[in-house]
Design a protein around this motif. Structure first.
Motif, mmCIF file in Angstrom:
data_model
loop_
_atom_site.group_PDB
_atom_site.id
_atom_site.type_symbol
_atom_site.label_atom_id
_atom_site.label_comp_id
_atom_site.label_asym_id
_atom_site.label_seq_id
_atom_site.Cartn_x
_atom_site.Cartn_y
_atom_site.Cartn_z
ATOM 1 N N ALA A 4 0.834 -1.187 0.000
ATOM 2 C CA ALA A 4 0.000 0.000 0.000
ATOM 3 C C ALA A 4 0.878 1.250 0.000
ATOM 4 O O ALA A 4 0.569 2.240 -0.676
ATOM 5 N N GLY B 50 -6.374 -9.124 -2.120
ATOM 6 C CA GLY B 50 -5.411 -9.870 -1.311
ATOM 7 C C GLY B 50 -5.804 -9.917 0.153
ATOM 8 O O GLY B 50 -5.924 -10.997 0.743
ATOM 9 N N LEU C 212 -12.386 1.655 -1.344
ATOM 10 C CA LEU C 212 -10.978 2.025 -1.443
ATOM 11 C C LEU C 212 -10.506 1.934 -2.890
ATOM 12 O O LEU C 212 -9.763 2.781 -3.385
ATOM 13 N N CYS D 225 -4.263 2.925 6.268
ATOM 14 C CA CYS D 225 -4.247 1.579 5.669
ATOM 15 C C CYS D 225 -3.833 0.544 6.711
ATOM 16 O O CYS D 225 -4.428 -0.531 6.805
#
Ligand code: HEA
Ligand code: HEA
Ligand code: CUA
Ligand code: CU
Lengths: 590, 252, 260
Positions: free
Chosen positions: A354, A396, C35, C78
């Motif tokens: 990310a 994922g 997202l 996140c």
């Protein structure tokens, strides 16, 4: 492959007087890079063809194929197995790691050659041998193996377990064994080159992110392929020497109790295989990530956001990638507590991924604007990579939750996940690299017009093909099903969806003809590349270097992504030079 | 570690920013003879004559690291397999792991292998003997090679002896009717000792190559590299054998 | 024929833990889809905006703000999100797999054989009999290799359909004869591989009556796709009748029928 030397010498930079002569059996890294790319082009063409046959067989099991007639279900499985093997090993390991690294790595770090050119060449020829052995499985009796690219025993350990599990399986195992050794040699060469051949000033923290990615990927190759080799060896012994590493007690095959019985464990193979298999998928994607970072920086004309962070995340992904293999085994019979542990490490690995995505988005959205974004074809593919990586990556963390994976495991949801993040994102990074570095191979640029169309069709096609697979997976359709209809099948309702996917796949695959056409046409008639066509900062585009002409030793004075006027240098007109090559001497002495 | 014939250049480098792997831009650095760049415009002499040797050593190191993973995989399989068992029809837990008595000759073999490490190390050091190396480099005969030769031959003999000893061990086991596929322990015994023996056979080939190379290679440095890398490889295989042997003896 | 799976979304769910799993899955999908859209829109926005071009910037201002706003903060978010996902789903996983079945759970065995599922009920004695690989002989009506000399196997019922009473917890033991198979009942949100040489347990509680397909989800050979069976979830009374009928059929004369 026979036209290899012509490509390398062609009208390209390498034909300039003074450049080294490049021959088929050369040990020159650029030739090897091109050869690797051609090898994977061959493999990808085959793999794509196989995937189309497979798609058609899936939705029209009774269709009469010309020459061969109706394909039996085992053919479907053989196609899937060979498709997966070709794509993962011979396309996504070879092209981004061996192919591109050979093409530009030495130049990018200011080295004149690889550390071990002959070892490097040996690695290529072994890879080719391995491909030949793999393809031989198609023509032997029984055909290609049917147990998938993961080849779980006992299906892969017993020749009687199915068609293709006899000689075909042996060839598959031998082929991968050769591949392991070839990758090892290649990785050793890359590692030593990166650590030992950098030119003065090329500190580790000044290396382009591609080089970092190759470094980490090579380490992963050394660690993981060795384990695969050991597993392959044991499986071969099980098959031919009467051992039972992976064969459990009380096997009954085709109604006959197996005379040989030990307490081998099929799960042992799963552990060994996935200890290899998971790092392998990161080997496939890390170079693509590095390339994307470079391209985004180049075409936005901004330094990549957070270079140290990018380096750190590359290392983190490499390290964490070694401890997540169990997420492929949540429902395979391992201890549920181990499942939890692997779930947590897997979630942890999503964080550096990310971070990378954020850094790419940040680079793109940064406020510092110098010139309009250049939507060249390589840039389009790099953007496509980011988009597909996000889409494929976000599933994922869902799969990483054992409770959810206990529903989704081995369904088309997983197929969607890995095609988006690995197949398509990986392919996009390869395309980006080929469009970007084509001048280094041929001296010419690929056609932008064809390239745009190619991008558009591939991008739309990729989503159209692989996104709907999520829904098939949610509905519970398992992988490796040769057909959805038939007397016992409860899946017939999914046929329309799968039919649509097949059509999309055909469009997607056909669009690749544009790429081939572009290659062929541009090789002859493409625009001659000007020096440093993309105004890049990295050394492979440095004057003389890109034509492989001898130069004085390079010196590097700065990091890899100094786009836009930076502090400490004389400000130039943005239009003239908004970048500083790594080897450009500082305006005034530091 | 004995020095090479030219000391590593310790140039006066301005180290402004302490990054890793700094190779500062400095042109005037001493270069040794016999280096890689001697014959061409390679421009690689910047790190002196040791550069090539270090490079090969590093390559060897990485290769051995990968190899180590191979053995680690085998060893972890060993432990997994050892703990495996199943319930028989009477719900008794049975395991097919039958401890194997390691043939005693392996102790002798181990001693031989350790000894061979000493001999090859001695041979290796001869090639870094400064005076000899300089003489060789100046083309005044091959004193270093001459001194290393007996040691290399001794290593070759000891290595062959070790391999022969391993063969004897296998024969002895077979005489006890313990074949490769007899029981899990024998698989592992054979596969581990076999893989190691294969590695040692490669080492023997390297030794032979070194022997030939000592007289055929034109560049002193390459001779050094050949012997040096063979020696490190050999040492690694020795140490690895100690671990494998301990495993086979102690963890039945 | 069995109810087919719904197209494109989760099939109707008939198990006790199913709704919880569905909720978890759907909330996960929703969050990640949001997202996803956000990220893709940002990407698109970045492309469209940057196309417009030059604009003298203030590098100094930017250097201060961007790292925090575009990197650190979202990354922390996140992290939080991923951590929350990892932790929140563990409760369900623990309930499904850490904890064994309740003591009174019904014992059933599922055995995967190329390319068929067999189900075995322990019979009135409540215990599974011995099986011997050497005795496996599907043609002779003994597909699982029940040992006739064993007292406990005499009353074992072997069936090729799985019939379960609604509302009672099931302790399912999974075995395989030849290769790894994947035991999957989409409608019960249940999946577990059946591995030869291992005896694995899963437990679940069917609550909604009906017919559910059972699939094989681990590639096991050329017949993998047709390795399907059905699960009938029936009211307890009906189940008892069915079971009794099967037990009656087990008298020596009707041995032949053991295979159904
Ligand atoms: C790199 C990985 C990769 C790629 C690109 C693809 C491409 C495709 N895949 Fe593949 N696939 C796998 C890896 C990949 N696949 C793996 C690992 C499996 C599992 C196998 C197993 O279970 O054993 C699998 C399985 C798989 C299935 C599941 C079958 C089943 O389980 O029942 C399906 C079904 O539709 C499918 C379809 C397709 C299609 C239609 C394409 C394509 O047709 C898409 C079109 C092609 C392209 C867009 C070209 C890609 C271009 C490049 C990669 C760049 C090359 C360029 C140079 C070298 C210069 N694949
Ligand atoms: C290149 C290859 C690649 C990559 C990078 C990944 C990445 C990941 N994979 Fe994948 N995976 C495969 C290739 C890959 N995978 C393959 C081939 C298989 C199947 C093998 C087989 O069975 O044949 C598989 C299977 C697979 C499984 C097993 C599924 C099953 O069989 O049941 C799991 C389970 O945990 C998993 C998890 C993950 C996770 C958590 C990541 C993470 O690394 C993903 C991280 C990425 C993200 C999380 C996206 C980040 C973006 C954002 C967060 C956006 C931020 C936006 C804003 C703030 C606006 N993968
Ligand atoms: Cu059984 Cu697939
Ligand atoms: Cu993985």
């Amino acid at each position: 492959m026979s036209d290899m030397p012509r490509i390398a010498r062609g009208a390209g930079p390498a034909s300039t007087p003074g450049a080294p002569r490049l021959r088929l059996f050369s040990t020159h890294h650029r030739v090897l890079g091109i050869e690797y790319l051609l090898l994977s082009l061959l493999a990808v063409a085959l793999g794509t063809l196989l995937s189309l046959v497979m798609r058609i067989r899936l939705v029209a099991p009774d269709w009469h194929w010309p020459l061969v007639g109706v394909l039996p279900p085992e053919s479907y499985l053989a196609l899937v197995t060979m498709h997966g093997t070709l794509m993962i090993f011979f396309v996504l390991t070879i092209a981004p790691l061996s192919g591109f690294a050979n093409l530009v790595l030495p130049e990018q770090i200011g080295a004149r050659h690889m550390a071990f050119p002959r070892l490097n060449a040996a690695s290529f020829w072994l890879t080719l041998l391995s491909l030949v052995v793999l393809l031989a499985a198609f023509v032997v009796r029984g055909g290609a193996p049917i147990s998938g690219w993961t080849s779980y025993p006992p299906l892969s350990a017993l020749a009687g377990a199915g068609p293709g599990q006899a000689l075909g399986m042996d060839l598959w195992l031998v082929s991968l064994g050769i591949f392991c050794i070839a990758s090892w040699l290649g990785a050793v060469n890359l590692l030593v080159t990166i650590l030992y051949e950098r030119c003065p000033g090329m500190r580790l923290m000044r290396m382009p992110l591609t080089v970092w990615a190759w470094l980490v990927a090579s380490v992963l190759v050394l660690i993981s392929f060795s384990v695969l080799l050991a597993a392959l060896l044991m499986l071969l012994c099980d098959r031919h020497a009467g051992t039972s590493f992976f064969l459990p007690a009380g096997e009954v095959l085709n109604g006959v109790a197996l005379a040989r019985s030990g307490d081998g464990s099929p799960l042992l193979w799963l552990h060994l295989f996935w200890f290899f298999g998971h790092p392998e998928v990161y080997i496939a994607i890390l170079p693509g990530m590095g390339l994307t970072s470079s391209l985004l920086a180049n075409f936005t004309r901004r330094p990549i956001l957070g270079y140290p962070l990018m380096v750190a995340t590359t290392l983190a992904i490499g390290a964490l990638g070694l401890v997540v293999w169990g997420h492929h085994m949540f429902v395979s019979g391992i201890n549920p507590y181990a499942g939890t542990a692997f779930a947590l490490t897997t979630m942890a690995i999503a964080v550096p991924s990310a971070a990378k995505v954020l850094s790419w988005l940040g680079t793109l959205l940064g406020r510092q604007r110098r010139a309009p974004l250049r939507l060249t074809t390589p840039m389009l593919f790099a953007l496509g990579f980011v988009s597909l990586f996000i889409t494929g990556g976000l599933t994922g963390p869902i799969l990483a939750q054992p409770a959810l994976d206990s529903y989704l495991h081995n369904t088309f949801f997983v197929v969607a996940h890995f095609h988006l993040i690995m197949g398509m994102a990986g392919a996009f990074s390869i395309f980006a690299g080929v469009y970007y570095w084509f001048p280094l191979m041929s001296g010419r640029l690929l056609s932008e017009r064809l390239g745009r169309w190619h991008f558009l069709l591939t991008f739309v096609g990729a989503y159209a093909t692989f996104f709907p697979m999520h829904f098939a997976g949610l509905a519970g359709e398992p992988r490796h099903y040769a057909q959805l209809t038939g007397t016992t099948s409860s899946l017939a309702g999914l046929l329309p969806l799968q039919r649509g996917i097949t059509w999309a796949a055909m469009v997607l695959a056909t669009a690749q003809l544009l790429f081939l056409a572009n290659l062929v046409v541009s090789l002859r008639r493409g625009r001659l590349a000007p020096a440093n066509p993309w105004q890049a900062t990295t050394l492979e585009w440095a004057p003389l270097t890109w034509q492989l002409l001898p130069t004085a030793e390079r010196h590097v004075y700065r990091g890899p992504y100094e786009y836009g006027p930076a502090k400490g240098y004389c400000r130039m007109e943005p239009a003239q030079a908004d970048f500083k090559m790594q080897c450009d001497e500082p305006a005034e002495p530091e | 570690m004995p020095a090479t014939f030219t000391p590593r250049p310790q140039a006066d480098i301005e180290r402004k920013d302490p990054g890793f792997g700094g190779k500062p831009p400095l042109d005037k650095r001493p270069t040794g003879g016999g280096g890689e760049g001697d014959s061409g415009d390679d421009g690689l002499h910047r790190r002196g004559p040791r550069e090539l040797l270090d490079r090969y050593r590093l390559g060897l190191f990485f290769m051995l690291a990968g190899d180590l993973m191979f053995f680690i995989a085998l060893v972890s399989a060993f432990f997994v397999r050892q703990s495996a068992g199943h319930f028989d029809p009477r719900e008794n837990y049975v395991t097919d792991w039958q401890p194997l008595r390691v043939p005693p000759i392996l102790w002798v073999n181990t001693a031989i292998l350790l000894l061979s490490s000493v001999t090859i190390e001695t041979a290796r050091r001869q090639l870094f003997h400064e005076m000899d190396v300089i003489e060789e480099w100046l083309g005044m005969g091959r004193p270093a090679a001459k001194r290393a030769l007996p040691w290399l031959l001794a290593t070759l003999a000891l290595g062959s002896l070790f391999l022969a000893g391993q063969c004897v061990a296998w024969k002895q086991l077979q005489a006890e009717r313990l074949y490769f596929a007899t029981n899990p322990n024998s698989y592992f015994f054979y596969i581990i000792t076999g893989s190691h023996a294969l590695h040692l056979a490669i080492g023997l080939v390297a030794l032979l190559a070194a022997l030939v190379g000592l007289y055929r290679l034109r560049r002193v440095q390459l001779r050094q590299i050949l012997v040096d890398c063979t020696a490190w490889y050999w040492h690694t295989m020795g140490v690895l054998w100690l671990f494998l042997f301990a495993l086979l003896v102690g963890f039945q | 024929m069995p109810a087919s799976l719904r197209t494109g979304w989760l099939p109707p769910d008939g198990s006790l833990h199913g709704p919880q799993l569905d909720r978890l899955l759907e909330s996960n999908l929703a969050v990640l889809l949001a997202l996803l859209l956000l990220a893709q829109l940002l990407l698109l926005y970045g492309v469209l905006r940057s196309r417009r071009g030059v604009d003298a910037a203030h590098p100094a201002v930017e250097a201060r703000t961007s790292a925090w706003r575009t990197e650190t903060l979202p990354l922390l978010l996140c992290c939080l999100l991923f951590a929350a996902m990892a932790i929140s789903s563990q409760r369900l996983w623990a309930a499904l797999r850490y904890q064994g079945p309740a003591p009174g759970a019904m014992q059933v065995e599922a055995v995967g054989v190329q390319f068929q599922w067999y189900f075995r009920y322990p019979g009135p004695d409540g215990r599974f009999g011995f099986v011997r690989p050497a005795l496996v002989n599907a043609a002779a009506g003994n597909p699982l290799g029940l040992d006739p000399n064993d007292r406990r196997s005499g009353d074992d019922i072997v069936s090729s359909v799985l019939v379960l009473p609604a509302g009672r917890e099931v302790d399912l033991r999974l075995r395989a004869h030849d290769v790894i198979h994947g035991f999957f009942i989409p409608g019960m949100r249940l999946k577990q591989n059946a591995v030869p040489g291992l005896l694995l347990h899963v437990h679940f509680t069917p609550v909604v009556g009906g017919t559910y397909p059972i699939l094989c989800t681990q590639v096991c050979g050329s017949g993998h796709a047709r390795m399907q069976a059905v699960l009938h979830v029936v009211p307890p009374g009906e189940f008892a009748t069915w079971l009794a009928g099967r037990e009656r059929a087990l008298t020596p004369a009707a041995e032949e029928g053991a295979r159904q």
